[in-house]
Design an enzyme around this catalytic site. Structure first.
Site, PDB file in Angstrom:
ATOM      1  N   LYS A 178      -0.900  19.617  11.239  1.00 37.94           N
ATOM      2  CA  LYS A 178      -0.561  18.819  11.107  1.00 37.94           C
ATOM      3  C   LYS A 178       1.107  18.578  10.143  1.00 37.94           C
ATOM      4  O   LYS A 178       1.107  19.005   8.967  1.00 37.94           O
ATOM      5  CB  LYS A 178      -0.860  16.557  10.443  1.00 37.94           C
ATOM      6  CG  LYS A 178      -1.652  17.188   9.284  1.00 37.94           C
ATOM      7  CD  LYS A 178      -2.503  16.557   8.592  1.00 37.94           C
ATOM      8  CE  LYS A 178      -2.489  16.057   7.180  1.00 37.94           C
ATOM      9  NZ  LYS A 178      -3.901  15.573   7.002  1.00 37.94           N
ATOM     10  N   ASP A 183       0.764  -1.348   0.146  1.00 36.53           N
ATOM     11  CA  ASP A 183       0.295  -0.304  -0.371  1.00 36.53           C
ATOM     12  C   ASP A 183       1.099   1.084   0.033  1.00 36.53           C
ATOM     13  O   ASP A 183       0.174   2.185   0.304  1.00 36.53           O
ATOM     14  CB  ASP A 183      -0.561  -0.338   1.231  1.00 36.53           C
ATOM     15  CG  ASP A 183      -0.105   0.144   2.576  1.00 36.53           C
ATOM     16  OD1 ASP A 183       1.191   0.545   2.786  1.00 36.53           O
ATOM     17  OD2 ASP A 183      -0.764  -0.699   3.587  1.00 36.53           O
TER      18      ASP A 183
END
Length: 225
Positions: free
Chosen positions: A151, A109
């Site tokens: 973030k 992934d």
């Protein structure tokens, strides 16, 4: 660069991408109309990899049928698992097809532009990227917020990017069932024979959720050209 083989660990069920993965295995989930697995193969080709071994488990036949119908310009083999072997067991099984001294491993992934030529310079090496927070950072004093930061990467704190350059000798150390990250890597680290290559400012996505897919779709054509 000596031409190498690569193993893609693509046997997971992709539960966080349900209900899509009820019908399509995670490697075939599309990003910008191209399956994740095809983006990964393009990435590996870019660095001269000529053969890819794909470790499959969930909906193996769909992955095999899809790639067998494609002319991707790279040799593809499959290492199917009747039951989950973990990352270590999967690498051990697929590694039986490898004759070269070393090989790459890529989590199924992971979408990235990490330089494999740089990673290949070290034996038994893990690619590392700067740790990123998932949430905003708050600097507080009692119940007051003094500073808010969205973030971001945390400097000088490194995380496993899910890309490895491994010597073939490691195969005999791997468990038949179990994760390389929980078995061989800790043992090698204690012996001082596990290395890392740090990639600052690398583009890197782990496609685990629909939000990851959306974020990756915005960048993927720049990451893998």
């Amino acid at each position: 660069m000596i031409l190498l083989k690569a193993i893609i660990l693509a046997g997971g069920r992709g539960k966080r991408l349900k209900p899509v993965t009820d019908y399509v295995p995670k490697p075939l989930v599309p990003i910008k109309n191209i399956p994740i697995i095809e983006w990964q193969i393009r990435y590996l080709k870019k660095f001269g990899v000529k053969e890819v071994i794909i470790c499959t488990g969930y909906k193996t036949e769909m992955i095999e049928n899809h790639l067998n119908m494609k002319n991707i310009g790279i040799k593809i083999k499959f290492s199917p698992e009747k039951f989950p072997l973990g990352t270590g067991g999967a690498i051990k099984k697929a590694g039986k097809m490898i004759k070269e001294k070393s090989f790459f491993v890529l989590n199924g992934d992971t979408i990235t532009n990490i330089d494999l030529k740089k990673l290949q310079k070290k034996k038994n090496a893990i690619a590392a990227i700067e740790l990123r927070t998932k949430y905003g950072i708050l600097e507080t004093n009692d119940d007051k917020i003094l500073n808010f930061k969205e973030k971001k990467e945390i400097p000088d704190t490194w995380m496993n990017a899910g890309i490895y350059h491994l010597e073939k000798d490691i195969l005999k150390e791997l468990p038949n069932k179990g994760d390389i990250e929980k078995t061989v890597f800790p043992k090698y680290a204690k012996k001082g024979i596990l290395n890392t290559v740090k990639f600052k400012n690398a583009k890197w996505y782990s496609v685990d959720s629909f939000k990851d897919m959306e974020e990756c779709a915005l960048e993927i054509e720049k990451i893998i050209k």
